[in-house]
Design a protein around this motif. Structure first.
Motif, PDB file in Angstrom:
ATOM      1  N   TYR A  85      -1.533  -1.580  -7.312  1.00  9.87           N
ATOM      2  CA  TYR A  85      -2.972  -1.841  -7.243  1.00  9.87           C
ATOM      3  C   TYR A  85      -3.272  -3.305  -7.558  1.00  9.87           C
ATOM      4  O   TYR A  85      -3.983  -3.991  -6.820  1.00  9.87           O
ATOM      5  CB  TYR A  85      -3.713  -0.925  -8.227  1.00  9.87           C
ATOM      6  CG  TYR A  85      -5.214  -1.069  -8.152  1.00  9.87           C
ATOM      7  CD1 TYR A  85      -5.953  -0.302  -7.265  1.00  9.87           C
ATOM      8  CD2 TYR A  85      -5.888  -1.985  -8.950  1.00  9.87           C
ATOM      9  CE1 TYR A  85      -7.329  -0.446  -7.168  1.00  9.87           C
ATOM     10  CE2 TYR A  85      -7.262  -2.137  -8.865  1.00  9.87           C
ATOM     11  CZ  TYR A  85      -7.978  -1.367  -7.975  1.00  9.87           C
ATOM     12  OH  TYR A  85      -9.337  -1.523  -7.882  1.00  9.87           O
ATOM     13  N   LYS A  89      -7.807  -6.038   1.799  1.00 11.69           N
ATOM     14  CA  LYS A  89      -8.377  -5.982   0.462  1.00 11.69           C
ATOM     15  C   LYS A  89      -9.628  -6.863   0.364  1.00 11.69           C
ATOM     16  O   LYS A  89     -10.615  -6.486  -0.240  1.00 11.69           O
ATOM     17  CB  LYS A  89      -7.346  -6.422  -0.578  1.00 11.69           C
ATOM     18  CG  LYS A  89      -7.949  -6.286  -1.957  1.00 11.69           C
ATOM     19  CD  LYS A  89      -7.074  -6.749  -3.055  1.00 11.69           C
ATOM     20  CE  LYS A  89      -7.919  -6.829  -4.322  1.00 11.69           C
ATOM     21  NZ  LYS A  89      -7.257  -7.608  -5.354  1.00 11.69           N
ATOM     22  N   THR A 144      -8.538   2.461  -1.321  1.00 15.95           N
ATOM     23  CA  THR A 144      -8.018   2.222  -2.668  1.00 15.95           C
ATOM     24  C   THR A 144      -8.862   1.192  -3.414  1.00 15.95           C
ATOM     25  O   THR A 144      -9.109   1.326  -4.599  1.00 15.95           O
ATOM     26  CB  THR A 144      -6.557   1.710  -2.586  1.00 15.95           C
ATOM     27  OG1 THR A 144      -5.766   2.729  -1.987  1.00 15.95           O
ATOM     28  CG2 THR A 144      -6.000   1.400  -3.967  1.00 15.95           C
ATOM     29  N   HIS A 145      -9.299   0.158  -2.672  1.00 15.17           N
ATOM     30  CA  HIS A 145     -10.000  -0.935  -3.340  1.00 15.17           C
ATOM     31  C   HIS A 145     -11.511  -0.861  -3.147  1.00 15.17           C
ATOM     32  O   HIS A 145     -12.212  -1.874  -3.300  1.00 15.17           O
ATOM     33  CB  HIS A 145      -9.415  -2.286  -2.901  1.00 15.17           C
ATOM     34  CG  HIS A 145      -8.000  -2.455  -3.346  1.00 15.17           C
ATOM     35  ND1 HIS A 145      -7.655  -2.956  -4.579  1.00 15.17           N
ATOM     36  CD2 HIS A 145      -6.825  -2.141  -2.744  1.00 15.17           C
ATOM     37  CE1 HIS A 145      -6.334  -2.962  -4.715  1.00 15.17           C
ATOM     38  NE2 HIS A 145      -5.815  -2.465  -3.619  1.00 15.17           N
ATOM     39  N   GLN A 199      -2.009  -6.068  -4.867  1.00 14.74           N
ATOM     40  CA  GLN A 199      -2.512  -6.141  -3.489  1.00 14.74           C
ATOM     41  C   GLN A 199      -3.290  -7.433  -3.219  1.00 14.74           C
ATOM     42  O   GLN A 199      -4.009  -7.929  -4.078  1.00 14.74           O
ATOM     43  CB  GLN A 199      -3.380  -4.916  -3.175  1.00 14.74           C
ATOM     44  CG  GLN A 199      -3.702  -4.720  -1.696  1.00 14.74           C
ATOM     45  CD  GLN A 199      -2.471  -4.624  -0.802  1.00 14.74           C
ATOM     46  OE1 GLN A 199      -1.884  -5.648  -0.422  1.00 14.74           O
ATOM     47  NE2 GLN A 199      -2.050  -3.431  -0.470  1.00 14.74           N
ATOM     48  N   GLN A 224       0.831  -1.207   0.000  1.00 16.00           N
ATOM     49  CA  GLN A 224       0.000   0.000   0.000  1.00 16.00           C
ATOM     50  C   GLN A 224       0.873   1.269   0.000  1.00 16.00           C
ATOM     51  O   GLN A 224       0.507   2.267  -0.618  1.00 16.00           O
ATOM     52  CB  GLN A 224      -0.967  -0.021   1.193  1.00 16.00           C
ATOM     53  CG  GLN A 224      -1.918   1.166   1.274  1.00 16.00           C
ATOM     54  CD  GLN A 224      -2.901   1.261   0.093  1.00 16.00           C
ATOM     55  OE1 GLN A 224      -2.980   0.366  -0.749  1.00 16.00           O
ATOM     56  NE2 GLN A 224      -3.632   2.357   0.026  1.00 16.00           N
ATOM     57  N   ARG A 256       1.718   1.801  -3.405  1.00 17.05           N
ATOM     58  CA  ARG A 256       0.556   2.367  -4.070  1.00 17.05           C
ATOM     59  C   ARG A 256       0.482   3.890  -3.851  1.00 17.05           C
ATOM     60  O   ARG A 256       0.217   4.651  -4.761  1.00 17.05           O
ATOM     61  CB  ARG A 256      -0.712   1.679  -3.536  1.00 17.05           C
ATOM     62  CG  ARG A 256      -2.003   2.396  -3.811  1.00 17.05           C
ATOM     63  CD  ARG A 256      -2.392   2.368  -5.281  1.00 17.05           C
ATOM     64  NE  ARG A 256      -3.498   3.279  -5.532  1.00 17.05           N
ATOM     65  CZ  ARG A 256      -4.096   3.436  -6.694  1.00 17.05           C
ATOM     66  NH1 ARG A 256      -3.706   2.741  -7.739  1.00 17.05           N
ATOM     67  NH2 ARG A 256      -5.075   4.286  -6.844  1.00 17.05           N
TER      68      ARG A 256
END
Ligand SMILES: NC(=O)c1ccc[n+]([C@@H]2O[C@H](COP(=O)([O-])OP(=O)(O)OC[C@H]3O[C@@H](n4cnc5c(N)ncnc54)[C@H](OP(=O)(O)O)[C@@H]3O)[C@@H](O)[C@H]2O)c1
Ligand SMILES: NC(=O)c1ccc[n+]([C@@H]2O[C@H](COP(=O)([O-])OP(=O)(O)OC[C@H]3O[C@@H](n4cnc5c(N)ncnc54)[C@H](OP(=O)(O)O)[C@@H]3O)[C@@H](O)[C@H]2O)c1
Lengths: 255, 255
Positions: free
Chosen positions: B208, B216, B249-250, B211, A172, A175
């Protein structure tokens, strides 16, 4: 020759199937998945099944299925007193039904279907209630070239937790590096050698020894500049918390 | 042949000296440091000085000194209209005194005296006010086998900030992994191949795509278990913040 039946067809199961198939000392007896579609291409190399009633004798049954599925799948297995192991970092050994000889075969590595895996880089953490079972699992790991580690459930829990920090959380941070660079017209690619070197350094030095940078030096001017340039409040929070963390470790003042 | 004078004797200066010395197209004219002790062992290979008045003509002067020293040292240099560059990610090009032709030669890598450096893994970010100077710096970087990148000050600032995330902060996550494992009788060594693989994955896939893990998957049970096993409140805070970051992010729900 160790005969193995694999249950599951995800990331871990697929890589285990691949490496076992090319290992002389191992014979894959059957490969089970509840849905046969994705693995049916292998039907000429191995017996593929989706019916638990068709399951045959093998030395080890490896449940490489989702964590939540270990309990029920192990209970549904029409076997008794056979060596049944799961591959999870967080599931208890006792989630495996007690009609089996129970064990754990936990590979500490990140598997995804696309990326190749070299099993000499996959330490396998082994647990078993019986010493003979432990020996068999160790032999199995060694046959595919993996280093092995005898651990107990507490150590496995801790390793899995630490793996979340060094793998998921680290990824992350990559990211965020990606977001920051690309949003400002710089290129993430330029950071890739630094990412490799950062990981390489702690192969030989402790992370404590390897630390550098503004937080460790307590370089307040740079820290202030960085906080000012971060646009996202969320990134600022992460910057502050990890800077504070480094300063705790290295005995600097709090921010 | 490019003649170079190095100023400073720290991590960066020492590695630059080493690589320049073995590069045919480069000649190290002089090596300056305010204190001569640590570099005097090289006095048979290169002219070592600690007096700025002894400084001679060279094509490039590289100030590989502490960020805060760039301004005053560049002003003290008894030179005019010479190409003078610094090696910092965060210092402005304009901190170099305006009597010089100014530039930046910023290596994006982590240097420490003990670890060997392969300059083909050191992208060098170049800035210069004049096009001829830019060409010369580029030639210098290429001669030592480094990839080069033309950037402006904004991009350099952003790369340096992103480098803090992927290098210093990542290393701190390794450190926490070390603390967690060793405090519970597990071994940090077992995590080393995972650390390498995590870094290797993002050489080919975006962070991305790379992950995985409980955050996640939004695996609440495992997240709760992990938070419960963490003893330090500080580690819990980091766990929560980075889990939340992955979920943002996800597109998962917040914790
Ligand atoms: N991925 C890693 O990096 C990694 C590393 C170390 C350990 N592990 C552990 O290894 C195990 C497998 O992980 P994975 O990444 O390979 O998972 P995955 O790719 O998500 O695959 C999960 C597999 O489990 C099957 N499954 C799910 N629910 C089931 C149920 N109720 N009954 C029967 N089968 C079921 C799925 O079947 P379908 O194909 O029909 O959906 C699929 O074959 C997990 O315990 C995980 O914690 C993973
Ligand atoms: N280390 C890295 O990973 C890295 C990576 C990329 C860029 N950089 C940049 O490269 C530059 C040098 O970093 P470094 O890690 O090599 O630093 P370092 O190892 O701390 O060495 C600093 C050098 O600067 C000298 N110095 C300090 N204050 C001075 C002053 N007032 N006047 C004259 N000389 C002075 C020191 O002299 P003494 O020996 O007498 O103390 C020493 O030779 C910095 O701008 C840094 O931001 C570093």
């Amino acid at each position: 020759m160790i005969s193995v039946t694999i249950l599951g067809a995800g990331n871990v199961a697929s890589h285990l199937y691949k490496v076992f198939s090319k290992t002389e000392q191992v014979f894959v007896k059957q490969w089970y998945n509840r849905s046969i579609g994705s693995i049916s291409t292998h039907k000429n190399e191995v017996e593929i099944i989706d019916d638990l009633l068709k399951i045959k004798e093998a030395d080890v049954y490896i449940l490489a299925v989702s964590d939540d599925a270990v309990k029920t799948l192990s209970a549904s297995l029409p076997l008794e007193n056979k060596l049944v192991v799961h591959t999870s970092g967080s599931v208890s050994l006792y989630d495996i039904d007690k009609k089996h000889r129970r064990g754990v075969f936990y590979p500490i590595q990140t598997f995804s279907k696309t990326a190749e895996i070299d099993f000499s880089n996959v330490p396998i953490c082994i647990e078993a209630l019986k010493s003979n079972d432990y020996q068999l699992l160790k032999k199995l790991a060694i046959s595919i070239g993996s280093p092995t580690k005898k651990i107990n459930s507490d150590q496995r829990r801790v390793l899995h937790l630490a793996a979340v920090f060094v793998n998921n959380f680290t990824n992350q941070l990559y990211r965020i590096g990606h977001e920051i660079t690309e949003s400002e017209g710089a290129e993430f690619d330029v950071l890739k050698p630094l990412i490799m070197e950062t990981a390489k350094k702690v192969q030989d030095f402790s992370p404590y020894m390897a630390q550098t940078g503004p937080a460790k030096r307590n370089d307040k001017k740079t820290i202030r500049k960085h906080l000012k340039s971060l646009e996202s409040e969320h990134h600022k929070d992460i910057y502050k918390l990890l800077t504070e963390s480094i300063q705790r470790t290295h005995g600097r003042k709090k921010l």
